[in-house]
Scaffold this motif. Structure first.
Motif, PDB file in Angstrom:
ATOM      1  N   GLU B 159       0.849  -1.191   0.000  1.00  0.00           N
ATOM      2  CA  GLU B 159       0.000   0.000   0.000  1.00  0.00           C
ATOM      3  C   GLU B 159       0.883   1.239   0.000  1.00  0.00           C
ATOM      4  O   GLU B 159       0.790   2.076   0.877  1.00  0.00           O
ATOM      5  N   ARG B 256     -12.171  -5.398   4.274  1.00  0.00           N
ATOM      6  CA  ARG B 256     -10.981  -4.826   3.674  1.00  0.00           C
ATOM      7  C   ARG B 256      -9.839  -4.884   4.682  1.00  0.00           C
ATOM      8  O   ARG B 256     -10.046  -4.619   5.863  1.00  0.00           O
ATOM      9  N   THR B 258      -6.055  -3.417   5.758  1.00  0.00           N
ATOM     10  CA  THR B 258      -5.121  -2.350   5.468  1.00  0.00           C
ATOM     11  C   THR B 258      -3.957  -2.456   6.431  1.00  0.00           C
ATOM     12  O   THR B 258      -4.083  -3.003   7.526  1.00  0.00           O
ATOM     13  N   HIS B 293     -12.910  -1.596  -1.973  1.00  0.00           N
ATOM     14  CA  HIS B 293     -11.746  -2.308  -2.481  1.00  0.00           C
ATOM     15  C   HIS B 293     -11.142  -1.648  -3.704  1.00  0.00           C
ATOM     16  O   HIS B 293     -10.130  -2.086  -4.207  1.00  0.00           O
ATOM     17  N   HIS B 296      -7.986   4.006  -3.040  1.00  0.00           N
ATOM     18  CA  HIS B 296      -6.619   3.936  -2.563  1.00  0.00           C
ATOM     19  C   HIS B 296      -6.259   5.252  -1.891  1.00  0.00           C
ATOM     20  O   HIS B 296      -6.741   6.310  -2.287  1.00  0.00           O
ATOM     21  N   SER B 422      -6.789  -3.675  -3.839  1.00  0.00           N
ATOM     22  CA  SER B 422      -6.940  -4.773  -2.895  1.00  0.00           C
ATOM     23  C   SER B 422      -6.544  -6.073  -3.586  1.00  0.00           C
ATOM     24  O   SER B 422      -7.126  -6.458  -4.598  1.00  0.00           O
TER      25      SER B 422
END
Lengths: 152, 511
Positions: B159, B256, B258, B293, B296, B422
């Motif tokens: 990420e 999700r 992260t 998803h 960003h 994702s």
């Protein structure tokens, strides 16, 4: 984005967007020859100049379907808003398909009868109407249930 | 079954001092405690559990610890202080009324607690705390001197952003909640800790902002987590996800993940829940919809217009990843579908292998290459790239196994997958594409239409924690969809998303 919308405003928006979006999808499917029926079908009942059969006719057809969809959304609100189910909403779409291709068939000159249609057009229009019905129906009944919960 | 009962029976007869909950109380006699702890912990057998015996204020005390999980320097400091206490006492010649209190007052640490039962003490000790048993006392002192082996916060690998915070969650749950807390200094931020796993005793933390998050949702999640009954959760967050959501055969990710604290903080502000599991750097954001998803952090680091452009590019990539291969296969099978302007699409010369098998083998090839790239050590990666790109791609065309167009479209579709923020969603897209491909090759255009509609209806039907998966597209919410379609400026986002049923729907922006 000043205010949260009211229930009726949301339904109006659902109808308009649903009509525009799915008729645009329908137009692309028409361009790719998945179906012989494009969104221009909405203009068929009226006697209009030659442009009604070109892409202009389809673009205006998309707009017209968008506006008609607002009415359809309010119809769904009147009849079926209580049941939050994608099956009922899908059946509603199916019913609309039957309406357009059987009941209202005489209104559209030049439209093939269901018996004459090829398999491709048949499945594409069916799928499109079901998905369209799910979109409108499920959205409205979900909104309705949300509203009920918030009031309670 | 019989053996197990016997064992239980035996256990009961040995521990006479069990209370109602089946816990062993700490005995006043140090020898009894020593014996029990020695048996239960296997002191002397396993090397990492240890005990230090001392005599303070004419009482025997024992300090139990686990090697490697405690800060040894800190323990030495504590011992120093205790020894000083002993010396002071000798000089003063005063009668100390309560040894326990005297010791507690000299434990120079913030987190000192009393525990009544051996089980509690052992649980704490195995988490890296130390506990001190004093002869003649029925309570033990637990001191938090944890210091886990671990890394410092680094930028998460999958990420990355060009601008913005470079810290990421680590394997340490305390550090993770601290990273979140640093971004949310709200007194209403709740971090509820619980222990799950019969043998692993893994820490799980539910974070939410009180007064924003839906309390029903918090209750549901808490209950589901408490109901988890298994040995341990070495696969941490994934196990929790599988207990929380009944995924079934649906490949699409229902939560999700992260590794970025800023992303987690944004979602907390919006009224989502964050579930952190110890020993995992990724945290779970829930409830989530499909559109979580495809966004960003990068988009929010650029101007709204640029962010919108990035987002549309990404949407386009995902759309292409899903549809370009099935559509291309369809037009090669039924060339009549193409409008006249696009007639040039499709293979010009016939190849030896059917297009479907070309696509499938290329897909599997890419998948193998990806796996190989993960497992290959860096020095060999160049060689792997050479083999993959040059030999396989080019030579396969030259030999006549593949047509160049297949390679192009497979590569474009693969790029679309890689552009998906994702990873889990990307893999799901890949499977959906496979489904469409099979439908196309079996039933042609009719199959394509029905399969696409079916896929759509399945996605509509999916509910993650009772939230519709395709929201805000379906059920349609124009305002929310607009914020996904366009990256709007932050001041204009006045409302929290309705999907999480926020208790306080308005963010703090001016009207």
């Amino acid at each position: 984005m000043e205010k949260q919308w009211t229930y009726n405003q949301r339904i109006l928006c659902i109808g308009l967007f649903g009509g525009l979006f799915w008729s645009i999808v329908g137009y692309f499917l028409y361009l790719l020859h998945f179906t012989k029926v494009g969104p221009g079908i909405a203009l068929m009942p009226w006697a209009l100049p030659e442009w009604k059969n070109t892409y202009i006719g389809h673009l205006i057809g998309i707009l017209v379907i968008g506006i008609i969809s607002i009415g359809i959304a309010f119809l769904y609100r009147l009849l079926l808003q209580k049941w939050e189910s994608i099956w009922i909403a899908g059946a509603f779409g199916l019913l609309l398909w039957v309406m357009v291709f059987y009941v209202l068939h005489p209104v559209f000159p030049g439209l093939e009868t269901v018996a004459e249609m090829n398999k491709k057009t048949l499945t594409t229009t069916l799928c499109l109407f079901i998905v369209y019905g799910v979109f409108i129906g499920y959205s409205i009944s979900y909104e309705f249930n949300e509203m009920q919960q918030n009031d309670a | 079954m019989i053996r197990r009962k016997k064992w239980k029976f035996k256990n009961v007869s040995v521990d006479k001092q069990e209370d109602e909950e089946g816990k062993t109380k700490i005995s006043k006699h140090l020898e009894i405690n020593t014996e029990r702890l020695k048996n239960r912990l296997g002191i002397g057998k396993s090397f990492d559990v240890g005990v230090r015996e001392m005599r303070i204020l004419d009482r025997d005390i024992q300090i139990y610890f686990v090697n490697g999980l405690c800060d040894m320097e800190y323990i030495i400091e504590l011992l120093q202080e205790l020894l000083d206490l002993d010396r002071e006492d000798n000089e003063k010649e005063e009668d100390t009324t309560s040894v326990k209190e005297a010791i507690e007052n000299h434990l120079v640490h913030l987190q000192v607690e009393y525990k009544d039962t051996l089980e509690d003490c052992i649980a704490e000790m195995l988490a890296g705390l130390i506990f001190i048993v004093v002869d003649g006392e029925e309570q033990a002192l637990v001191v938090d001197v944890r210091n886990y082996p671990g890394r410092t916060p680094e930028e998460p690998d999958n990420e990355k952003v060009v601008r913005g915070a470079r810290d990421g969650y680590t394997e340490n749950i305390v550090q993770n909640t601290a990273l979140t807390r640093r971004r949310i200094r709200d007194e209403r931020l709740r971090n509820e800790m619980m222990r799950v796993g019969e043998r692993s005793k893994t820490d799980i933390c539910i974070s939410y902002i009180d007064g924003v998050a839906d309390p029903n949702m918090v209750d549901i999640v808490r209950k589901e987590l408490e109901a988890i009954d298994l040995d341990g959760l070495p696969m941490a967050d994934k196990v929790v996800e599988e207990y929380l959501l009944k995924q079934g055969l649906n490949p699409f990710p229902l939560v999700r993940y992260t590794e970025r604290p800023d992303v987690a903080a944004i979602h907390l502000f919006e009224g989502h829940l964050i579930i952190t599991v110890d020993a995992s750097p990724s945290v779970i954001i829930t409830p989530t919809t499909l559109f979580h998803h495809v966004q960003h952090a990068e988009e929010y680091r650029q101007a709204p217009l640029v962010g919108t452009f990035l987002r549309w590019t990404r949407f386009f990539g995902i759309f292409v990843a899903l549809f370009i291969l099935p559509l291309w296969l369809l037009v090669t099978l039924e060339p009549g579908l193409l409008p006249e302007q696009l007639q040039y699409i499709g293979p010009n010369k016939d190849s030896n292998v059917s297009e479907f098998f070309q696509i499938i083998s290329a897909e599997i090839g890419i998948e193998m290459m990806r796996m190989a790239a993960i497992h290959t050590p860096t020095p060999l990666a160049t060689a792997l790239g050479l083999v993959a790109a040059l030999l396989i791609g080019q030579i396969a065309i030259d030999v006549g196994l593949f047509t160049a167009e297949v390679i192009l479209y497979v590569a474009v579709a693969a790029m679309g997958i890689f552009a998906t923020p994702s990873y889990e969603f990307g893999v799901a897209i890949k499977l959906a594409r496979l489904f469409l491909l099979v439908a196309v090759v079996s039933f042609g255009s009719v199959g394509f239409v029905i399969a696409s509609a079916l896929l759509f209806l399945i996605l509509v039907h999916v509910r993650a924690l009772n939230k519709p998966y395709l929201w805000p597209f379906l059920p349609f919410d124009g305002q929310a969809l607009w914020q996904i379609f366009v990256r709007t400026s932050v001041p204009s986002q006045r409302y929290r998303p309705r999907i999480v049923n926020p208790q306080d729907p308005v963010k703090q922006s001016t009207e």
